[in-house]
Every structure is written in structure tokens, then in C-alpha cells.
Write an enzyme that holds these catalytic residues in place. Structure first.
Site, short mmCIF file in Angstrom:
data_model
loop_
_atom_site.label_atom_id
_atom_site.label_comp_id
_atom_site.label_asym_id
_atom_site.label_seq_id
_atom_site.Cartn_x
_atom_site.Cartn_y
_atom_site.Cartn_z
N ILE A 62 5.17 -15.12 11.14
CA ILE A 62 3.72 -15.33 11.17
C ILE A 62 3.35 -15.96 12.52
O ILE A 62 3.13 -17.16 12.62
CB ILE A 62 3.26 -16.21 9.98
CG1 ILE A 62 3.72 -15.57 8.67
CG2 ILE A 62 1.75 -16.38 10.01
CD1 ILE A 62 3.33 -16.33 7.42
N PRO A 63 3.32 -15.12 13.57
CA PRO A 63 2.95 -15.66 14.88
C PRO A 63 1.51 -16.15 14.91
O PRO A 63 0.62 -15.50 14.37
CB PRO A 63 3.13 -14.46 15.84
CG PRO A 63 3.71 -13.36 15.05
CD PRO A 63 3.60 -13.70 13.61
N HIS A 64 1.31 -17.30 15.54
CA HIS A 64 -0.03 -17.86 15.69
C HIS A 64 -0.02 -18.78 16.90
O HIS A 64 1.05 -19.09 17.43
CB HIS A 64 -0.46 -18.60 14.42
CG HIS A 64 0.51 -19.64 13.97
ND1 HIS A 64 1.71 -19.34 13.34
CD2 HIS A 64 0.48 -20.98 14.08
CE1 HIS A 64 2.36 -20.46 13.08
NE2 HIS A 64 1.64 -21.47 13.52
N GLY A 65 -1.17 -19.21 17.32
CA GLY A 65 -1.28 -20.03 18.52
C GLY A 65 -0.88 -21.48 18.30
O GLY A 65 -0.64 -21.92 17.18
#
Length: 145
Positions: A62-65
Site C-alpha cells: 500500500i504505497p502512500h506518501g
């Protein structure tokens, strides 16, 4: 008018990527192209990955900033990238589903909890990896919208 958090156009099926960096860029690019985030958000997604892996287990990342990337988020949204052949996220962790998240204010926490519910069931993961249409993906994630 606010956008759907997860729309059909945010779903990329049967994708092949060589590296986790490439996988994260593809995931982020959907969020940029659909107007959820500024282009700088992708670099923040890569920064976040360098700090700690976004691999969640069960073939899901779950890539996120990073915390300081909130100013790049225009609207809450999710991108979904299916990689049936898998991509190595390090330490032998293979990812077949990438779910990119951009949350306005604190909405990302609600989004994450909904995704966690869906992804905690192995049967759902198998269906998501095998899905042939965006509609199949949307049906499984209905509760996220």
C-alpha cells in the site's frame, strides 16, 4: 463535485513491472493523472518506501506518501495496480496488488482500514489477483467508496 475514491479509471490490470520503484511510480502516476495529487507526491511515495516498506503481507503493498506530503494531495483517492507475475519488494516479499493511497486531511486512515478489511481475507486477495475486469475489482472494494 468530488470524485469517487476508487473509480474504474484508477484500476490497472495485468501490469508487468521490473522493480518496486517502478511499481510505486505506476501506482502514483494514476493518482497524478486522475487529479488526486500533484506529481511531487510520487517522490514522497518513494521516500516513504525507503523509510519503511509498504508491503503488508498477503501479496499486497500500500504505497502512500510521507507525513509531509499532505500538501500535495488535492483529493482523497486510491489507485489499484494488479501485477499477476509479482514484483519483489525486498526480503523475498512478492507483491501482486499495489493499492496507492492519497488521503485528504485524515481520510487516509478510514481508507486504510477499509482496505485492510478487504485484504485480510485470502479469498479476496485471490479474486483481486485473478480479476480480469475493473468491475470485478470494484465489486470487491464496494465498501471503500
Amino acid at each position: 463535485m468530488t470524485k469517487s475514491i476508487l473509480a474504474k479509471e484508477n484500476i490497472l490490470l495485468n501490469t508487468a513491472v521490473g522493480t518496486k520503484e517502478e511499481a510505486i511510480r505506476v501506482t502514483g502516476r494514476i493518482l497524478v493523472e486522475k487529479g488526486y495529487v500533484d506529481a511531487n507526491y510520487i517522490e514522497k511515495m518513494l521516500e516513504r518506501e525507503a523509510l519503511t516498506s509498504t508491503y503488508m503481507g498477503n501479496f499486497v503493498a500500500i504505497p502512500h506518501g510521507t507525513e509531509d506530503s499532505k500538501s500535495f494531495v488535492k483529493e482523497s483517492g486510491i489507485s489499484f495496480v494488479q501485477v499477476p507475475q509479482g514484483v519483489d519488494f525486498g526480503s523475498g516479499n512478492i507483491v501482486k496488488l499495489l493499492i496507492g493511497i492519497a488521503g485528504k486531511d485524515n481520510e487516509h486512515l478510514d481508507i486504510l482500514s477499509n482496505i485492510a478489511i478487504v485484504c485480510s481475507e485470502e479469498e479476496n486477495i485471490e479474486k483481486l489477483v485473478a480479476a480480469k475486469t475493473a468491475d470485478e475489482i470494484l465489486a470487491i472494494f464496494e465498501e471503500v467508496n
